[in-house]
Every structure is written in C-alpha cells, then in structure tokens.
Design an enzyme around this catalytic site. Structure first.
Site, PDB file in Angstrom:
ATOM      1  N   HIS A 265       0.822  -1.213   0.000  1.00 54.14           N
ATOM      2  CA  HIS A 265       0.000   0.000   0.000  1.00 54.14           C
ATOM      3  C   HIS A 265       0.853   1.260   0.000  1.00 54.14           C
ATOM      4  O   HIS A 265       1.897   1.328   0.625  1.00 54.14           O
ATOM      5  CB  HIS A 265      -1.081  -0.013   1.089  1.00 54.14           C
ATOM      6  CG  HIS A 265      -0.628   0.124   2.513  1.00 54.14           C
ATOM      7  ND1 HIS A 265      -0.427   1.340   3.116  1.00 54.14           N
ATOM      8  CD2 HIS A 265      -0.384  -0.803   3.456  1.00 54.14           C
ATOM      9  CE1 HIS A 265      -0.087   1.151   4.384  1.00 54.14           C
ATOM     10  NE2 HIS A 265      -0.038  -0.134   4.615  1.00 54.14           N
ATOM     11  N   ASP A 277       5.587   1.476   7.235  1.00 59.06           N
ATOM     12  CA  ASP A 277       4.183   1.110   6.957  1.00 59.06           C
ATOM     13  C   ASP A 277       3.565   2.098   5.991  1.00 59.06           C
ATOM     14  O   ASP A 277       2.992   3.091   6.407  1.00 59.06           O
ATOM     15  CB  ASP A 277       3.416   1.074   8.276  1.00 59.06           C
ATOM     16  CG  ASP A 277       1.973   0.664   8.093  1.00 59.06           C
ATOM     17  OD1 ASP A 277       1.610   0.167   7.012  1.00 59.06           O
ATOM     18  OD2 ASP A 277       1.190   0.854   9.041  1.00 59.06           O
ATOM     19  N   GLU A 310      -5.388   2.077   2.073  1.00 51.66           N
ATOM     20  CA  GLU A 310      -5.348   0.860   2.893  1.00 51.66           C
ATOM     21  C   GLU A 310      -5.652   1.188   4.347  1.00 51.66           C
ATOM     22  O   GLU A 310      -6.390   0.489   5.023  1.00 51.66           O
ATOM     23  CB  GLU A 310      -3.965   0.190   2.773  1.00 51.66           C
ATOM     24  CG  GLU A 310      -3.892  -1.197   3.406  1.00 51.66           C
ATOM     25  CD  GLU A 310      -3.467  -1.221   4.867  1.00 51.66           C
ATOM     26  OE1 GLU A 310      -3.484  -2.305   5.471  1.00 51.66           O
ATOM     27  OE2 GLU A 310      -3.140  -0.160   5.427  1.00 51.66           O
ATOM     28  N   GLU A 311      -5.057   2.289   4.823  1.00 53.26           N
ATOM     29  CA  GLU A 311      -5.191   2.639   6.242  1.00 53.26           C
ATOM     30  C   GLU A 311      -6.606   3.077   6.612  1.00 53.26           C
ATOM     31  O   GLU A 311      -6.948   3.146   7.779  1.00 53.26           O
ATOM     32  CB  GLU A 311      -4.189   3.739   6.619  1.00 53.26           C
ATOM     33  CG  GLU A 311      -2.722   3.347   6.438  1.00 53.26           C
ATOM     34  CD  GLU A 311      -2.228   2.312   7.441  1.00 53.26           C
ATOM     35  OE1 GLU A 311      -3.029   1.846   8.265  1.00 53.26           O
ATOM     36  OE2 GLU A 311      -1.038   1.974   7.381  1.00 53.26           O
ATOM     37  N   ASP A 339       3.439  -5.774   3.164  1.00 48.86           N
ATOM     38  CA  ASP A 339       3.025  -4.637   3.991  1.00 48.86           C
ATOM     39  C   ASP A 339       3.821  -4.687   5.289  1.00 48.86           C
ATOM     40  O   ASP A 339       3.543  -5.515   6.158  1.00 48.86           O
ATOM     41  CB  ASP A 339       1.516  -4.748   4.262  1.00 48.86           C
ATOM     42  CG  ASP A 339       0.980  -3.542   5.011  1.00 48.86           C
ATOM     43  OD1 ASP A 339       1.761  -2.611   5.285  1.00 48.86           O
ATOM     44  OD2 ASP A 339      -0.226  -3.535   5.314  1.00 48.86           O
ATOM     45  N   HIS A 412       2.451   3.489  13.149  1.00 49.91           N
ATOM     46  CA  HIS A 412       1.371   4.486  13.064  1.00 49.91           C
ATOM     47  C   HIS A 412       1.679   5.773  13.817  1.00 49.91           C
ATOM     48  O   HIS A 412       0.770   6.469  14.262  1.00 49.91           O
ATOM     49  CB  HIS A 412       0.030   3.895  13.534  1.00 49.91           C
ATOM     50  CG  HIS A 412      -0.584   2.999  12.504  1.00 49.91           C
ATOM     51  ND1 HIS A 412      -1.813   2.423  12.640  1.00 49.91           N
ATOM     52  CD2 HIS A 412      -0.099   2.592  11.306  1.00 49.91           C
ATOM     53  CE1 HIS A 412      -2.079   1.700  11.560  1.00 49.91           C
ATOM     54  NE2 HIS A 412      -1.041   1.783  10.749  1.00 49.91           N
TER      55      HIS A 412
END
Ligand SMILES: *[C@@H]1O[C@H](CO)[C@@H](O)[C@H](O)[C@H]1NC(C)=O
Ligand SMILES: [Zn+2]
Length: 491
Positions: A265, A277, A310-311, A339, A412
């Site tokens: 992603h 990420d 994606e998130e 990922d 994140h």
C-alpha cells in the site's frame, strides 16, 4: 487527469532498457540493492516532510507519492510495463482540532480518532459528566446491559477504553442520550494510541475525545464521591468523499491469462510518513519492477499494485477486487502481499494457512531460512490488502516483519521515518519477494487454481467466517497487537 499528463508535459523521456538477459531468480536476487531501497524511502520521507508530515488518503502527500511511483513505472519503464491508474472514491475525515476543558477550566491532553464526529462550533459541548461502570472482562460500556440504570441524557459519558470496538461504546452512548463521550485510556501514560471508528459509522456515533487513564480515573473517583463535574469537548472535524487511486503496472511480456501479482500500500496514516508502513513494501516493489525490466523470457505476466487508502480500511484493494470479473480473477494465479517488510526489530513471518498458500509462500520461507532467519508460517488476519484476494479464493502469501513494540515501536506514529527501517531486513525480504515472483513468472507448476467453493465467495460474511476459522487454527499475523487493544481497526 491533469495530474498524470503534467508528467508527460515535463518532457521526461522514457529510457529504454535493453532486455537481453533471460529472467532467473538468481539474477533478480543479485539486482536488488540496499542503496536503491534507501533512495526510494528517502524520497517518500521527503514527500511527507513537504506535505504536512504524511502521505495519507485524501491529502496532498498521497498525490505526491502517486506521482513519484508513476514517474518511474509509467514514464521511465514505459517500454516494459503497461500501467493503469484506477480511481475510486471514499469518505475522508480529518480532525482539524480537538480540545477538552476540565471542571476547573483546565486544558486536558486529548487525542482524536479517525472518523470522529464534529461537535457544534465554536463552543463545542459543555455538559455534566456521567460515569459508566468498568468491566475489564467484557469491556466497559460495550453491551446494552452495562448501561442499565444510566440516564446519560444531555450528559457527557465517561467510559474506559478497551476490549470491544470504540464505535460500539459510542453507539450505545448515543442510544442512552449522551451528547458525547470522553474515553479514558486503559493503559497508563500519555502515549495514547490512535484508532479508527470506520467510515461506515459516520452519523451513528457521538463525538469522542480520548484522554489519559490517570485523568479519567481522577474524574471517576470524584464522581463516585458525588461531586458534580462539568467538562467541554470541542471537535472540529470535516468529512467528505474524496478521490484516490491504485496504480497497477504489469510486464508487457508474459501470458495475460496467467498473472503473478504483488501488492503493497502506497498510503500512510495521517500521523506520520509511513516509511516502514508501508514505504517498505512500496520501495520493495519499485526496486523489483526496476529489476524485472532488465530481463526477457517471462512465461507469465508479473503485475505490481500500489494500493490506495489501505489505512482507511483496505479501500483501494477491496475496490480492485470488486471490479474484477470472474474471468479476470481466474487469471490472477498468485498474490503476494508486502506490507511492513523492514521493521526495526523484525520477525520473519510468511503468511500461509493452507497448502495453496504455501505453494508460493514456501519460496519466501525457504529463502529466508537459507539465510539463517527465524522464519515461520502464520495465518492471515484481516488487516491488510490480501483480504480481497483471499475473498476471491486466489492463492496468496507474503512477508510481514511486525507492528508495534518491540518490532516496530513507531507503528502508526510520527517517528515512522527513515530511522525506522532495518536495512538488512528490507533488502533480504525484497530479494525473497523477487525470487518468488521470478520463479512463478517462469513457471506456475504446483500452483493450484483459484478456489471457488465458497457459497458466495464475494460475500463479506463468507470471508469473515473463513478468517475466523483460520484465526482459531493458527497464530494469526496481524498488523496490530490485538493483545495491546490499541489496534488499527479494533479497540
Ligand atoms: C490530488 O490530485 C487530484 C487530481 O489532480 C486533485 O483533483 C486533488 O485535488 C488532489 N488532492 C490533493 C489533496 O492535493
Ligand atoms: Zn498501518
């Protein structure tokens, strides 16, 4: 299409690589270089720095990331790849500001959640706090019976975080008349993890602010003493549909009826640059595309996907899956998901919970094992772009190096930047991915066809049942630590 045509106008000339050598896993493995992965990740980090700190869905950093990948695959690699930009639309939310003012007029540290609901502006909601009981086994305020006897009408409910989805707590609060919820964390300290309430809950929830456990417990104790406490919550949040895009680029050479697909992603969360990420998977795929264009002799096509949104809930890849005809789905013979493949303290997990998954996954497994890595097979969860492919019964695998401390302590967060990569791991994993894709590009011997036995393979419920079964049978690999309760799509 202004965005893409401007690249052509800029006069970038496609350089023609002369593909004379014959494709082989060894050749691809040799071509993968750490310095090229570093270069891509430097660029993605730089894009975030120049665009408000992230590359998230609906924001300018995503556009710039898209342009960056297109400048390579669509422009520079134009002689070897066919590239298609697939547009979709999804609800975008951004909290512009949030504040909580406590009973003494003090400013309380608070964080927002993705898809939060706006309060009236500019004043927000000022009301008495009403406590709700703590239940760490079933989760606090998660079920109707836990609200029995609580009249929250016109009040702000004080609720402890954990166990069930936050959205469930907010729905019940609304049903019991609350104007808003102040959620206090279920672990100490002021490093409060983010979470999403999901776009499909827009309109069903009350506004929420998440405060520290210490602060919440303090108010709870005072309410228990019979004190009347008033607080103010202000949430300035916008939500509106926004366009986003997947990039699909495939080799011109190879049988169009037999396609090996690799996905990563391209978007990050709003909190940071997303270098691990999923800049790591994005860079890995770009480096692989760069290597593959040097060769000829593909029996099967190799197709790369850089997924959008994606998130926000796997939006781009689910859209791609939903647009495939049965015949098109049949042609995708294997899907590899990459990922988070460069976590600082990596685990080496290869997704596979059936022999069909291992038919491709074992190439990844065997290579990483031969390099002395503690590789293991783990089942699929439900938190990355493989979901669309599992739903279609397409044999799938991939590599995952772990999210959350200790594997990726910056998961994140704003610190998911250039310092958040284990360069040895990302390089090795990209080599593994290259070997697997090259091997299947040469021959699909041993790869079973798509499984179409599910009663309605495209029903969400069918896939959930299958995933639940897999979760019970095996250790599921997730992007978030479910035990911590601060996961991506959960609590
Ligand atoms: C991204 O690019 C598209 C297409 O040019 C444009 O319509 C959109 O406004 C851009 N979005 C942002 C956030 O810059
Ligand atoms: Zn993520």
């Amino acid at each position: 299409m202004k965005l893409w045509s401007s690249l052509a106008l800029a006069g970038i000339v496609a350089t023609r690589a002369v593909a004379t050598e014959v494709l082989s896993p060894d050749a691809i493995e040799k071509d993968i270089e750490e310095k090229n992965l570093q270069n891509v990740l430097w660029n993605l980090n730089h894009i975030a720095e120049n665009n408000g700190g992230n590359r998230a869905f609906g924001l300018p950093g995503y556009n710039a990331s898209l342009d960056f990948v297109l400048e390579r695959v669509q422009t520079r690699f134009a002689s070897e790849f066919d590239t298609y930009v697939q547009k979709f639309t999804h609800l975008f939310e951004s909290t512009r500001s949030i504040s909580v003012t406590g009973p003494e007029g003090e400013n309380v540290y608070v964080i927002t959640l993705q898809y939060n609901t706006a309060t009236p502006l500019p004043g927000g909601i000022t009301a008495e706090l009403i406590d709700t009981p703590v239940d760490d086994a079933r989760g606090s305020a998660c079920f109707e019976d836990q609200w029995a006897g609580i009249d929250a009408t016109g009040k702000i409910a004080l609720v402890r975080r954990g166990v069930c989805a936050i959205a469930d707590k907010l729905k019940l609060a609304k049903a019991h008349g609350a104007l808003a919820v102040i959620l206090y964390n279920n672990v100490p300290g002021d490093s409060i993890g983010g979470a999403t309430l999901s776009a499909n809950n827009i309109g069903l929830l009350v506004p929420v602010g998440v405060i520290t456990e210490e602060y919440g417990k303090g108010w709870k104790a005072r309410l228990a003493q019979g004190e009347v406490l008033k607080a103010t919550l202000v949430v300035d949040s916008i939500n509106e549909p926004r366009d986003s895009w997947n990039i699909i680029a495939e080799t011109k050479e190879g049988d169009p009826n037999n396609v090996v697909m690799l996905g990563a992603h391209l978007d990050s969360v709003q909190a940071g640059a997303g270098v691990n990420d999923d800049g790591s998977g994005t860079a890995g795929l770009l480096e692989l595309a760069t290597a593959f264009r040097r060769y000829k002799g593909f029996a099967n096509k190799v197709r790369f996907a850089w997924w959008g949104a994606e998130e926000s809930g796997l939006i781009g890849s689910l859209y791609y899956g939903s647009q495939l005809s049965e015949a098109e789905a049949d042609r995708i013979r294997f899907y590899f998901n990459y990922d988070m493949i460069g976590s600082k303290q990596p685990i080496y997990a290869v997704y596979a919970d059936t022999d069909a998954h291992k038919s491709g996954g074992s190439i990844l497994f065997d290579y990483l094992q031969s390099k002395g890595k503690p590789v293991y097979y783990g089942g699929f969860g439900s938190s990355s772009d493989y979901v669309a492919f599992l739903e279609l019964g397409i044999p799938s695998s991939g590599i995952f190096t772990g999210a959350g401390a200790p594997e990726d302590a910056c998961y994140h967060q704003a610190c998911d930047n250039l310092d958040n990569i284990n360069w040895e791991a990302i390089t090795l994993n990209t080599k593994a991915a290259g070997r697997a894709a090259a091997q299947l590009a040469l021959s699909l011997d041993g790869i079973p066809p798509r499984e179409k036995t599910s009663p309605n393979p495209s029903s969400r419920r069918a896939i959930e049942r299958r995933l639940n079964r897999a979760a019970q049978l095996t250790k599921v690999i997730e992007k978030s630590h479910s035990c911590g309760g601060l996961g991506d799509h959960t609590v």
